[in-house]
Design a protein around this motif. Structure first.
Motif, PDB file in Angstrom:
ATOM      1  N   ASP A   4       0.811  -1.213   0.000  1.00 23.24           N
ATOM      2  CA  ASP A   4       0.000   0.000   0.000  1.00 23.24           C
ATOM      3  C   ASP A   4       0.847   1.268   0.000  1.00 23.24           C
ATOM      4  N   ILE A   5       2.147   1.170   0.229  1.00 21.57           N
ATOM      5  CA  ILE A   5       3.011   2.338   0.249  1.00 21.57           C
ATOM      6  C   ILE A   5       3.334   2.726  -1.188  1.00 21.57           C
ATOM      7  N   THR A   6       2.915   3.931  -1.578  1.00 20.86           N
ATOM      8  CA  THR A   6       3.043   4.364  -2.970  1.00 20.86           C
ATOM      9  C   THR A   6       4.112   5.425  -3.167  1.00 20.86           C
ATOM     10  N   ILE A   7       4.838   5.811  -2.109  1.00 25.61           N
ATOM     11  CA  ILE A   7       5.850   6.848  -2.220  1.00 25.61           C
ATOM     12  C   ILE A   7       6.970   6.382  -3.155  1.00 25.61           C
ATOM     13  N   GLY A   8       7.336   7.210  -4.100  1.00 27.82           N
ATOM     14  CA  GLY A   8       8.418   6.876  -5.014  1.00 27.82           C
ATOM     15  C   GLY A   8       7.987   6.085  -6.235  1.00 27.82           C
ATOM     16  N   GLN A   9       6.711   5.727  -6.323  1.00 25.52           N
ATOM     17  CA  GLN A   9       6.235   4.964  -7.468  1.00 25.52           C
ATOM     18  C   GLN A   9       5.784   5.910  -8.582  1.00 25.52           C
ATOM     19  N   TYR A  10       5.989   5.476  -9.810  1.00 25.36           N
ATOM     20  CA  TYR A  10       5.625   6.279 -10.985  1.00 25.36           C
ATOM     21  C   TYR A  10       4.531   5.560 -11.747  1.00 25.36           C
ATOM     22  N   TYR A  11       3.469   6.307 -12.108  1.00 19.97           N
ATOM     23  CA  TYR A  11       2.362   5.738 -12.875  1.00 19.97           C
ATOM     24  C   TYR A  11       2.428   6.293 -14.296  1.00 19.97           C
ATOM     25  N   PRO A  12       2.823   5.473 -15.273  1.00 26.05           N
ATOM     26  CA  PRO A  12       2.949   5.971 -16.657  1.00 26.05           C
ATOM     27  C   PRO A  12       1.590   6.239 -17.278  1.00 26.05           C
ATOM     28  N   ALA A  13       1.450   7.397 -17.875  1.00 26.29           N
ATOM     29  CA  ALA A  13       0.206   7.769 -18.561  1.00 26.29           C
ATOM     30  C   ALA A  13       0.489   8.966 -19.456  1.00 26.29           C
ATOM     31  N   GLU A  14      -0.402   9.211 -20.390  1.00 22.36           N
ATOM     32  CA  GLU A  14      -0.303  10.373 -21.271  1.00 22.36           C
ATOM     33  C   GLU A  14      -1.308  11.411 -20.778  1.00 22.36           C
ATOM     34  N   SER A  15      -0.833  12.340 -19.987  1.00 23.27           N
ATOM     35  CA  SER A  15      -1.713  13.364 -19.432  1.00 23.27           C
ATOM     36  C   SER A  15      -1.022  14.711 -19.441  1.00 23.27           C
ATOM     37  N   ARG A  16      -1.790  15.760 -19.197  1.00 20.30           N
ATOM     38  CA  ARG A  16      -1.232  17.109 -19.163  1.00 20.30           C
ATOM     39  C   ARG A  16      -0.289  17.271 -17.977  1.00 20.30           C
ATOM     40  N   ILE A  17      -0.590  16.624 -16.884  1.00 17.04           N
ATOM     41  CA  ILE A  17       0.262  16.738 -15.700  1.00 17.04           C
ATOM     42  C   ILE A  17       1.581  16.017 -15.931  1.00 17.04           C
ATOM     43  N   HIS A  18       1.552  14.866 -16.587  1.00 13.69           N
ATOM     44  CA  HIS A  18       2.784  14.139 -16.881  1.00 13.69           C
ATOM     45  C   HIS A  18       3.714  14.954 -17.772  1.00 13.69           C
ATOM     46  N   ARG A  19       3.144  15.759 -18.680  1.00 18.50           N
ATOM     47  CA  ARG A  19       3.968  16.499 -19.634  1.00 18.50           C
ATOM     48  C   ARG A  19       4.542  17.794 -19.055  1.00 18.50           C
ATOM     49  N   LEU A  20       4.133  18.174 -17.873  1.00 19.79           N
ATOM     50  CA  LEU A  20       4.656  19.397 -17.271  1.00 19.79           C
ATOM     51  C   LEU A  20       6.121  19.244 -16.889  1.00 19.79           C
ATOM     52  N   ASP A  21       6.807  20.356 -16.839  1.00 21.68           N
ATOM     53  CA  ASP A  21       8.199  20.373 -16.411  1.00 21.68           C
ATOM     54  C   ASP A  21       8.282  19.937 -14.945  1.00 21.68           C
ATOM     55  N   ILE A 126       0.609  12.675  -6.037  1.00 19.52           N
ATOM     56  CA  ILE A 126       0.400  13.064  -7.433  1.00 19.52           C
ATOM     57  C   ILE A 126       1.717  13.459  -8.085  1.00 19.52           C
ATOM     58  N   MET A 127       2.569  14.167  -7.336  1.00 20.53           N
ATOM     59  CA  MET A 127       3.856  14.578  -7.906  1.00 20.53           C
ATOM     60  C   MET A 127       4.720  13.365  -8.244  1.00 20.53           C
ATOM     61  N   THR A 128       4.804  12.389  -7.340  1.00 24.46           N
ATOM     62  CA  THR A 128       5.640  11.217  -7.599  1.00 24.46           C
ATOM     63  C   THR A 128       5.010  10.288  -8.630  1.00 24.46           C
ATOM     64  N   PHE A 129       3.668  10.225  -8.670  1.00 32.56           N
ATOM     65  CA  PHE A 129       2.993   9.381  -9.652  1.00 32.56           C
ATOM     66  C   PHE A 129       3.210   9.883 -11.077  1.00 32.56           C
ATOM     67  N   THR A 130       3.347  11.188 -11.248  1.00 35.14           N
ATOM     68  CA  THR A 130       3.411  11.770 -12.589  1.00 35.14           C
ATOM     69  C   THR A 130       4.811  12.208 -12.997  1.00 35.14           C
ATOM     70  N   THR A 131       5.813  11.957 -12.159  1.00 33.75           N
ATOM     71  CA  THR A 131       7.175  12.391 -12.462  1.00 33.75           C
ATOM     72  C   THR A 131       8.135  11.223 -12.268  1.00 33.75           C
ATOM     73  N   THR A 132       8.960  10.955 -13.242  1.00 33.70           N
ATOM     74  CA  THR A 132       9.943   9.888 -13.126  1.00 33.70           C
ATOM     75  C   THR A 132      11.036  10.290 -12.133  1.00 33.70           C
ATOM     76  N   PRO A 133      11.723   9.324 -11.539  1.00 32.64           N
ATOM     77  CA  PRO A 133      12.836   9.673 -10.630  1.00 32.64           C
ATOM     78  C   PRO A 133      13.893  10.545 -11.286  1.00 32.64           C
ATOM     79  N   ASN A 134      14.193  10.277 -12.564  1.00 37.93           N
ATOM     80  CA  ASN A 134      15.153  11.125 -13.276  1.00 37.93           C
ATOM     81  C   ASN A 134      14.635  12.553 -13.422  1.00 37.93           C
ATOM     82  N   GLY A 135      13.341  12.670 -13.686  1.00 35.40           N
ATOM     83  CA  GLY A 135      12.744  13.991 -13.800  1.00 35.40           C
ATOM     84  C   GLY A 135      12.798  14.751 -12.484  1.00 35.40           C
TER      85      GLY A 135
END
Length: 274
Positions: A4-21, A126-135
């Motif tokens: 249930d711990i989701t910290i640090g996990q990335y959820y791949p998707a094509e969304s406006r939030i994912h494309r943000l800097d 939301i920030m970690t879900f939509t941003t890769t660790p490299n990002g």
């Protein structure tokens, strides 16, 4: 519970939030978290709920993932609610039994604190879900770049944070495997008192620490084999650049901050639910 711990996990998707800097998402997340503390009224939380709900919808991250991330903080949430409910005074007395007194102010404060804690976890997720660790690493390094002038090792700090985020899901998966292996050998982690349960965790912690040190050593050797010697002189394959959508996100967040500040501080009427 481990899954249930989701910290640090990335959820791949094509969304406006994912494309943000990544810098936009980091700054906007910090502003959202600050907004939860600059007001304490029902209209303010309504505005925060609408903003958070809109961001979740635009991110295309399933709501079940957000709710799943709240499960590990249930105990902290309940403790916060109970403490505020019993210790906060103010307003009309609702319940009085022996030494227990629940007032209108205590009930209101406990509800608002619970909502605030849930929104803190959801906004960060939301920030970690939509941003890769490299990002995240590139965004943190870019935001902290001015500190290089006072000899702060910004690149190394950002690299350590990135590695820590990468290790969280790996260690969680390793913990789950070790627990299942120990349970298959007859280990019991649920019965007994608190001390007995703590002792039962030793067969999990020892192999987990051994595995963590082994992975860290392998990572260090791999970085040395690739001639990594810090951030000095390094270039980026994909340098961060602001686009129109990033400026629009900044503008929307600033507008939200202004609205929630005005609503939370200067609205002449208070729409309490109690």
């Amino acid at each position: 519970m481990v899954r249930d711990i989701t910290i640090g996990q990335y959820y791949p998707a094509e969304s406006r939030i994912h494309r943000l800097d990544p810098r936009v998402k980091i700054v906007c997340t910090l502003l959202f978290l600050i907004s939860l503390f600059i007001q304490n009224s029902l209209p303010g939380y309504v505005v925060a709920t609408a903003f958070l709900g809109t961001v979740i919808h635009l991110s295309k991250v399933p709501l079940k993932y957000i709710v799943k991330g709240l499960k590990p903080v249930v105990i902290l949430l309940l403790f916060t609610v109970v403490m505020n409910l019993l210790l906060t005074r103010g307003g009309e007395t609702l319940v009085h039994f022996w030494i227990i007194t629940i007032t209108e102010g205590g009930l209101r404060t406990s509800v608002f604190m619970a909502v605030r804690l849930m929104y803190l976890v959801a906004g960060s997720s939301i920030m970690t879900f939509t941003t890769t660790p490299n990002g995240l690493t590139d965004g943190i390094e870019k935001l902290l770049h001015p500190l290089n002038k006072i000899r702060v090792p910004v690149h190394e700090v950002a690299m350590m944070m990135s590695i820590a985020l990468r290790f969280i899901p790996i260690l969680l998966e390793e913990t789950d495997k070790i627990m299942k292996a120990q349970m298959a050998r007859g280990a019991d982690f649920e019965s007994g008192n608190l001390i007995q349960r703590a002792r039962a965790m030793i067969p999990i912690l020892v192999p987990l620490f051994v595995s963590a040190f082994r992975r860290a050593n392998d990572l260090a050797m791999a970085m040395e084999a690739r001639c990594y010697h810090g951030g000095e002189g390094r270039t980026k394959m994909k340098p961060l650049k602001y686009h129109g959508r990033d400026r629009a996100a900044y503008a929307a967040t600033i507008l939200y901050m202004v609205v929630i500040f005005v609503v939370g501080r200067f609205v002449p009427f208070k729409l309490w639910i109690f």
